[in-house]
Every structure is written in C-alpha cells, then in structure tokens.
Design a protein around this motif. Structure first.
Motif, short mmCIF file in Angstrom:
data_model
loop_
_atom_site.label_atom_id
_atom_site.label_comp_id
_atom_site.label_asym_id
_atom_site.label_seq_id
_atom_site.Cartn_x
_atom_site.Cartn_y
_atom_site.Cartn_z
N GLU A 272 0.83 -1.20 0.00
CA GLU A 272 0.00 0.00 0.00
C GLU A 272 0.87 1.26 0.00
O GLU A 272 1.95 1.27 0.59
CB GLU A 272 -0.92 0.00 1.22
N ASP A 273 0.38 2.30 -0.68
CA ASP A 273 1.09 3.57 -0.66
C ASP A 273 0.43 4.50 0.37
O ASP A 273 -0.26 4.03 1.27
CB ASP A 273 1.13 4.20 -2.06
N ARG A 274 0.60 5.79 0.21
CA ARG A 274 0.07 6.72 1.20
C ARG A 274 -1.36 7.16 0.90
O ARG A 274 -1.83 8.17 1.42
CB ARG A 274 0.97 7.95 1.28
N GLY A 275 -2.06 6.41 0.09
CA GLY A 275 -3.46 6.71 -0.18
C GLY A 275 -4.31 6.56 1.06
O GLY A 275 -3.84 6.08 2.11
N PRO A 276 -5.59 6.94 0.98
CA PRO A 276 -6.47 6.83 2.14
C PRO A 276 -6.67 5.39 2.58
O PRO A 276 -6.51 4.46 1.80
CB PRO A 276 -7.78 7.46 1.64
N ARG A 277 -7.06 5.23 3.83
CA ARG A 277 -7.30 3.91 4.42
C ARG A 277 -8.78 3.76 4.73
O ARG A 277 -9.41 4.66 5.27
CB ARG A 277 -6.48 3.75 5.69
N LYS A 278 -9.37 2.63 4.36
CA LYS A 278 -10.80 2.39 4.56
C LYS A 278 -11.18 2.40 6.03
O LYS A 278 -10.52 1.76 6.86
CB LYS A 278 -11.17 1.04 3.92
N ARG A 279 -12.25 3.14 6.33
CA ARG A 279 -12.81 3.19 7.68
C ARG A 279 -14.33 3.09 7.60
O ARG A 279 -14.94 3.44 6.59
CB ARG A 279 -12.42 4.49 8.40
N GLU A 280 -14.93 2.63 8.66
CA GLU A 280 -16.39 2.50 8.70
C GLU A 280 -17.05 3.85 8.46
O GLU A 280 -16.69 4.86 9.06
CB GLU A 280 -16.83 1.96 10.07
N GLY A 281 -18.01 3.88 7.53
CA GLY A 281 -18.81 5.06 7.27
C GLY A 281 -18.14 6.13 6.45
O GLY A 281 -18.68 7.24 6.33
N ASP A 282 -16.98 5.84 5.82
CA ASP A 282 -16.28 6.88 5.06
C ASP A 282 -16.78 7.03 3.63
O ASP A 282 -16.34 7.93 2.91
CB ASP A 282 -14.76 6.63 5.07
N GLY A 283 -17.70 6.19 3.20
CA GLY A 283 -18.23 6.31 1.85
C GLY A 283 -17.27 5.89 0.75
O GLY A 283 -17.48 6.23 -0.41
N ARG A 284 -16.21 5.15 1.10
CA ARG A 284 -15.23 4.70 0.12
C ARG A 284 -15.27 3.18 -0.04
O ARG A 284 -15.50 2.45 0.93
CB ARG A 284 -13.82 5.13 0.54
N SER A 285 -15.02 2.72 -1.26
CA SER A 285 -14.92 1.28 -1.53
C SER A 285 -13.50 0.82 -1.22
O SER A 285 -12.54 1.54 -1.50
CB SER A 285 -15.25 1.00 -2.99
N PRO A 286 -13.34 -0.37 -0.65
CA PRO A 286 -11.99 -0.84 -0.34
C PRO A 286 -11.21 -1.18 -1.60
O PRO A 286 -11.71 -1.83 -2.52
CB PRO A 286 -12.24 -2.08 0.52
N ALA A 287 -9.96 -0.75 -1.63
CA ALA A 287 -9.04 -1.05 -2.73
C ALA A 287 -8.09 -2.16 -2.30
O ALA A 287 -7.76 -2.29 -1.12
CB ALA A 287 -8.24 0.20 -3.11
N GLY A 288 -7.67 -2.97 -3.27
CA GLY A 288 -6.75 -4.07 -2.99
C GLY A 288 -7.22 -5.34 -3.69
O GLY A 288 -7.92 -5.29 -4.70
N VAL A 289 -6.82 -6.48 -3.14
CA VAL A 289 -7.20 -7.79 -3.66
C VAL A 289 -8.02 -8.51 -2.60
O VAL A 289 -7.60 -8.59 -1.43
CB VAL A 289 -5.97 -8.63 -4.01
N PHE A 290 -9.15 -9.09 -3.01
CA PHE A 290 -10.06 -9.70 -2.06
C PHE A 290 -10.59 -11.03 -2.58
O PHE A 290 -10.79 -11.21 -3.79
CB PHE A 290 -11.25 -8.76 -1.78
N ALA A 291 -10.83 -11.95 -1.67
CA ALA A 291 -11.55 -13.18 -2.01
C ALA A 291 -13.03 -12.86 -2.16
O ALA A 291 -13.50 -11.78 -1.75
CB ALA A 291 -11.33 -14.22 -0.91
N LEU A 292 -13.77 -13.78 -2.75
CA LEU A 292 -15.21 -13.61 -2.91
C LEU A 292 -15.93 -14.50 -1.92
O LEU A 292 -15.56 -15.67 -1.72
CB LEU A 292 -15.65 -13.98 -4.33
N GLY A 293 -16.95 -13.94 -1.30
CA GLY A 293 -17.80 -14.71 -0.41
C GLY A 293 -19.01 -15.24 -1.15
O GLY A 293 -19.02 -15.32 -2.39
N PRO A 294 -20.08 -15.58 -0.45
CA PRO A 294 -21.26 -16.15 -1.10
C PRO A 294 -22.04 -15.11 -1.88
O PRO A 294 -21.95 -13.91 -1.65
CB PRO A 294 -22.07 -16.68 0.08
N ALA A 295 -22.84 -15.61 -2.81
CA ALA A 295 -23.84 -14.79 -3.47
C ALA A 295 -25.07 -14.71 -2.57
O ALA A 295 -25.26 -15.54 -1.68
CB ALA A 295 -24.21 -15.40 -4.83
#
Length: 286
Positions: A108-131
């Motif tokens: 990660e670089d110095r970009g913003p960090r995800k927090r609850e209620g910040d209105g931002r989508s998380p960036a990075g790599v993620f597994a997928l959960g259920p549909a």
C-alpha cells in the motif's frame, strides 16, 4: 518457460552458448511478450498467483466514484489473462481507500485507508464470499444465501457480530439493534431492488472493528449511481458475472485507481493496464 539453452540441452546439445547470446535471447523473448500484450507469470507469492478468474475494477483516482469492471480468466498460472467482458460500475460516493484483504500491507502507498462510514470502496485484492439475493435460488457457482426480512449485516463496530450477515431469528433482535444494513432492502426500504442479487466481497476478513463492513457487489437502480462503499452494476451484468464465477478457479476481486494499478501490476501479476470508466456525473448514494 524453459530458456532456449535448456531446450537445446534436452535435444542433446550440451555445450553452453556464450553468455551474451543467452542474454540477447532472453531480451528478445521479453520484447516479443511485451509487444504481444502478454504478461509474465504471477509471482509465486503474489496475491493472485492461484487465481484463474479475475474481477478487476479500475478507477481514475482515489476520489473517483465511477469505474470500469473487467472480467478475465486464464488457463493456468503462467497463461495470460484473457478479457471476456467489461462494463461501467459505480463505487463509493467518496471514491476508494486501501482495504484489508489478500494483498500485503507493505504494497500500500500513502493513499487513504478504509474506515467505517467513510463512503469509500476498499481497494486491494479480495476473495469472494457467497452470493445472496431475494429469490430462493440463483444461477451461480458461488454458494447462495436467500435473504429474509430477518437478515442483517452488522455495521456496528462495537458489535461482536461486526461485518457478518446474521439472522435475527437466530441471534436475537437485540443483537442486530443499531445496524443500518437490512439484507432485504425491498421489505425495509420501500421496494429497493439493490440487494435483489449480489455477492460478498471479503473485505476485512478479520472483522476488525471500525475498518469497514458489509462490502458487496450489488445491483444499481440507474447508471451513475454511487454507493456507501460497495460496487454497483446493472442486473444483466450481475447475472452474467454470477453465472461465470466458479469457486474452484479461485476468483479474486481487485479494485485499484490507475496509478496504483500501474505501480503494482508487475508485483501482483495483473494484466496490462485496463482503462477506467469515462468521467461522468455521479448520482449520490442514498
């Protein structure tokens, strides 16, 4: 891929070629691969090394609330990614921020960090959960969870159930008090169709309080609509995506602004840079 020297050795020519000639051959192969638009094998320790299906969302920058989703697959770890489809999506109304997933924190670089209620989508790599969805079943290779009026996703950081979808009939009404994420939006919010079909993006798998919760891919009501942190798309695109996803192929979800995509493409084994959506006026999330 074996080097030209190794291929000759297997055919019985054991005398090594001069070092400068071997180097020239390697440079020639690398240039050919670049011109062909192919990609070297993903690093053995990279967050995508075992993935055969890839869902990639690219945005123009951290504050962009619109992006373009690309659906790609490959036949093996050393095979190039092949794009099958792409379409525009809406993300968080404030853009995106580094989330918690499968990528190393050191990337990660110095970009913003995800927090609850910040209105931002998380960036990075993620597994997928259920549909999940409103219907009893859906056409998807992912496990499917039919939602009822009693299902909630807990977005209350102090809750021991934080970042989990729970059934109030099982955990009790008091346990879901304070949550703003009913999974049957149609029943709780005047017919809202957005959760009629979707899947879980496994951000914050450790359920760390305050790091962000209830991140989904779900439907949007109209083009340009933004979200509180999810990724929203048209229903036809969602249906095609769900029908294609196969847990046996280790699908991964990637969201990155263009600059971070360029910086991490080699380390993560990403395909050549994919374009973000054209800049357009976005509608705010409700």
């Amino acid at each position: 891929m074996a080097s030209p020297h190794h291929r000759l050795s297997r055919h019985g020519l054991h005398a090594p070629r001069p070092r400068w000639l071997r180097l020239a051959a390697r440079l020639s192969l690398a240039a050919t691969a670049t011109l062909a638009g192919t990609l070297a094998a993903a690093p053995a320790t990279g967050p995508l090394h075992d993935a055969r299906q890839l869902v990639v969302v690219v945005t123009s920058d951290w504050d962009a609330s619109q992006g373009r989703l690309h659906r790609l697959q490959r036949s093996g770890e050393t095979a190039p990614w092949i794009e099958l489809a792409s379409f525009e999506v809406g993300i968080g109304r404030q853009g995106s921020a580094w989330g918690s997933g499968l990528h190393p924190a050191g990337d990660e670089d110095r970009g913003p960090r995800k927090r609850e209620g910040d209105g931002r989508s998380p960036a990075g790599v993620f597994a997928l959960g259920p549909a999940f969805g409103y219907a009893a079943q859906a056409d998807s290779g992912l496990p499917y969870l039919p939602m009822q009026a009693s299902h909630w996703c807990m977005d209350v950081p102090a809750s021991p159930l934080y970042n989990r979808i729970v059934d109030a009939r099982e955990v009790g009404a008091a346990a879901v008090a304070g949550s703003s994420e009913p999974m049957r939006l149609d029943l709780h919010k005047d017919g809202d169709p957005r959760y009629r079909l979707g899947f879980v993006i496994e951000h914050n798998p450790g359920n760390v309080a305050g790091d962000g919760s209830c991140i989904f891919a779900h439907l949007r009501r109209r083009p340009g609509e933004t979200t509180a942190g999810c990724t929203a798309m048209d229903e036809a695109d969602m249906q095609a995506l769900l029908a294609w996803l196969d847990p046996a192929r280790q699908p991964r979800f990637v969201l990155l602004p263009e600059a971070q995509y360029r910086r991490l493409a080699g380390a993560w084994g990403l395909p050549p840079l994919l374009p973000a959506a054209d800049t357009a006026a976005a509608e705010p999330a409700p």
